[in-house]
Scaffold this active site. Structure first.
Site: not given
Lengths: 347, 347, 347, 347
Positions: D152-153
């Site tokens: 995930g970012c």
């Protein structure tokens, strides 16, 4: 293309065009950056001024005095108007080709320059030597040039929006309105009230009404294409964005027209120009951001019998740095798209 | 003005004009908000839709059906085009005056409406009754009106940029270009690709080229002022800001002109109009944000022999909600500036 | 309230707080602006500096020297830190009450000031006289004050996010993190690289890490509420917006907690504070923009056993100008909300 | 590296990660894009969805059904959470390696996934096969993987801000606060109130307080590095910019520390990681925009005895698409930086 890389100098490192040149040239397969200069930051790493280059381009900035001592193929002048001319004069016999990103050699003569720039020109002989560096119009002359005057950002977008009509001498004289809008980087890196965030953000305004210098540059080039003088109404506005110019050009024509014919005229004119994209819908500035593209979209309004032609560019690239690299490619007989194939960064 | 407060209804609460009306009317000294309606949010507190009103306007939203059961002085219709007309028809005998912020009664006739809006009009008789609610032009007729068609945002700015020239019949027919730029709230509250942040932010583009509905509204009003038909070229663009319209209008004139005379013509025309400010420099949209002002700045370009007239408004206020309140003040014989004295919010 | 209006001076007109003070005071029913000063713009109309006031507040700017010759009730000092103190010293016997918007008298003593501001303090006696102007905490003392130190923008939001917990001595010492984010106007009107559009727009960064001056202001006030010293970790960040501060505060507690109890503690603490809104969902800075509100939203995280308390203000209003007006209302026994009832401007 | 280009599929073309993958892979020297799919746009040119690709990538979109009929080396899944898992299951025996950009295989098990995503997992066996694709931590395992779960970012930025401390087991359990801020593209391409320009522009707010799904992803990875469970407080906020994540992480340590030692710990941990830049000043998100860099800046606060570690990435690149390409390079034994040498686009 030889295996020897081109040795380049970037003169003037503190501005946006200086850093964009460095970004493009650093990843250009046929270029080696020999020197970057900045009088006010000699000795500092380039990445101190532009932290995006941290770990990638940390070479120390030098004085422009060093340029003449070096073996260079091409010198990029990323300097303010009125400063470039002195360096062109000084370095004219160095052997290196010069690409000047300022406005000092874009116009036809000393007299025109001094009228519109309100400044003495110190090297008038340069006007006869300089080639106007708009590759879509002058690729052959650029290839042979030793001094290229890289076009202004507004003129690039404005000329490309109307050139096909002028080339066919279709434009009714006195009818052209160019309503132009530019991102804030066009105003430069200097901190002043104009560039203060609070004056730009959520704001929009016109400036230079009825007197902006780019007017004469546009008029000379469009007139040159048509083979007769032309006067245009040019109004720039300041957009609350970093990058991008959108130009909305209006013209009456001397002959009958329809959409199909209009599209055909533009398609033919730009058929072998890889960086002009004739769009099928109204382009936004973000469609070209970070790229060398100029997107053009001409409309015929049957009701008003006028052309509305919209063009967009990234003012720092097609309007400055990538145009300069394009010119370099032409001047050194490299494939014209070398190092320029960036897809626009969107969103 | 009696001590009895005006009892008002706001029909259509979910949009930006609905919430701006509420904001203005809540602090208006002579108004009491009786009802706010929203069919899709019946029962919810108004502040659920617009959290800025939390603790200040928490009244539950009602159905528009309730309006006819109430004793009201004035009804504001903040509804989409094509929806307003049915309510005007339905409520025509209620006794309350109606101010319609949609485009349903702004044009001259059913035929013109249906051509430009591509929609059947269900209450054509309204066209003869409706008064075009631009206070600077029609204050007296508005005072007597029972139904006011509140002008479009672009037309408000466009008409005020050129009205003084049309009023003196100075404009050369066919020469007018109106290059208009609007903040995103003009596109409405609805979530769709056009209003997605990533399509707007750092972007700028034209839309509705050669066919936007506001064109005919501008043409009818400017033609009306001059007493003869006129055709204008109108091109709207979308700015990456919340609020504000800037219009850059261009015109050739039939007579000789100079800057002094031009300024005088505008000064005279707007001399008793408290909300039109004739500026001494190019205005930005932020100079009027959050206020009812329209700033106008006309320039004579001696070189091109053209007028460039720039005007700016807040599209949600002078272009919608505060214009509606101004109309209400006129219709109920209140001092025209009541509740409208906001200084622009800048920065 | 008498019918005599308060005669006020605004000292320091060029900045954002100066213009916001003028905007609020111009529409305040009990105030008359007697003089606005700016040393560098003497003689210029106020609206030349702030064109949003064109036609509404065009009075010429004067030198601060004129202040002492006038009959004034209250003087607002909208000056930089280190400059205010001299004027407070100079005007201490004028009879007018002084509200100082700088940081010169916010701290407890000369020593603390000189440590954190790295500057000699020229009027240390002022520390004992000055009252910290946070109305939610010190309304009574403010009412009696002759000199009010208007709180910093970050401290206002930070203190209000945690005060209810400190007041009940619930906070575990050493656990508090205040992660703060401010719009660019907090950096002031001066043009420099920090305020250049291109460095702010589409950007976000922290600054003043581990050493910002507002840290000690927050610590002194929160400690004062609890009756014991406290140390907090305060990190400010710069948002690419004009206005607004959002503070995300984290704390461990000494006792057991749950969401219901937490909400109750905050509700009780702020029950008679009209400008603190205890929200039922996470507030955004736009929910308070253009208003005097501070919206607070405390969450209990059962999983981590921590409080996350978010507060938002308009840094130029509740964080500066409207807070100053609120203090003026209290000092002159006016209803505290007079002239402060703006609904937030959204969108 | 063979001369045969890798044949790749991009599954899911309409979102931002889909278009960024296309942009990177189009200019990747060792890749050929074989197919791009979008169920809702079959037959349309890719450039219709993403006009920045006009004239550069106009291939028609296809259905995902076509993927299994093709000879592919690698499949990128740019699909929503909960959708990817079905394709991974379906295509597990195709021979192509799979890089999944969704959250479907990032966590340790079906149970953890179902608790935090509130969704049934249809292919739990995938959890044992999937390698967490953070190259700085797991380069070797990635090289051997057939299924990579692209991080995930927020976790990418968060983990990299604290990994050196966890790796040395220095962190005091329960003390970690991660205050994270992301640009709007993190919210996806879908038009809804959250992504409406007027709710984002000039706004800033927290969301997912005390419950965001990325919390567990961060905890599992940081815990894994340290070899013991960890709980962190993670609060995401929405920035009014297109791209960029900045994370401000706070931690107490178990041992004594000073700035020099802290810098050394980070320098050592990241010494051979070409895309993590240990900065000498606080980085902004624009310093990495358009690039694969993660800039990290750790500070020791002697006064509070805490670490404040800031990291920035471009959420669409190091937080998604370029991380996926980095993983591909590792999986196919290409030099890890191939196709990833973009200098950040600034301004």
């Amino acid at each position: 293309m030889s295996h020897q890389k081109l040795k380049v100098a970037i003169v003037g490192a503190s501005g946006f065009t200086g850093s964009e040149l460095a970004r493009l040239l650093l990843n250009h397969p046929d270029v080696s950056i020999s020197i970057i200069t900045s009088e006010s930051h000699v000795g500092k790493p380039f990445s101190d001024l532009h932290p995006q280059f941290f770990n990638r381009l940390d070479i120390p900035l030098e004085s422009a005095d060093q340029v003449s001592k070096m073996d260079l193929d091409v010198i990029f002048l990323a300097l303010p108007h009125g400063v470039s001319m002195d360096f062109v004069a000084k370095w004219k016999d160095l052997g290196a080709k010069i690409i000047d990103l300022s406005g000092d050699f874009r116009l036809s003569s000393k007299d025109v320059y001094e009228e519109w720039y309100q400044k003495k020109h110190s090297y008038p002989i340069g006007f006869s030597e300089a080639v106007y560096g708009l590759p879509e119009l002058f690729a052959k002359k650029i290839a042979d040039a030793r001094l290229v005057a890289n076009p202004g950002c507004y003129p690039t977008a404005s000329i490309l929006s109307l050139a096909p009509l002028y080339a066919k001498q279709l434009v009714e004289e006195g009818s052209v309105i160019i309503d132009a809008k530019s991102g804030l980087t066009g105003a430069g890196v200097k901190a002043n009230p104009t560039t203060h965030f609070s004056n730009v953000n959520e704001n929009f305004k016109a400036y230079g009404i009825a007197g902006h210098r780019h007017t004469i540059e546009i008029e000379e080039q469009l007139g040159g294409i048509a083979g007769s003088n032309t006067t245009v109404q040019f109004t720039p506005h300041l957009l609350p964005v970093d990058r991008g110019i959108l130009v909305t050009s209006y013209a009456k024509l001397k002959t009958e027209m329809n959409q199909e014919k209009l599209t055909e005229i533009y398609a033919e004119y730009y058929q072998d120009k890889p960086f002009v994209r004739l769009r099928n819908q109204a382009p936004g500035i973000k469609d070209v951001r970070g790229s060398h593209f100029c997107d053009v979209f001409p409309t015929w309004d049957e009701r008003t019998q006028k052309v509305i032609s919209i063009s967009v560019i990234d003012n720092l690239l097609k309007g400055a740095a990538s145009q300069a690299v394009h010119n370099m490619n032409l001047m050194f007989d490299l494939p014209e798209a070398t190092g320029l194939n960036h897809i626009p960064l969107k969103p």
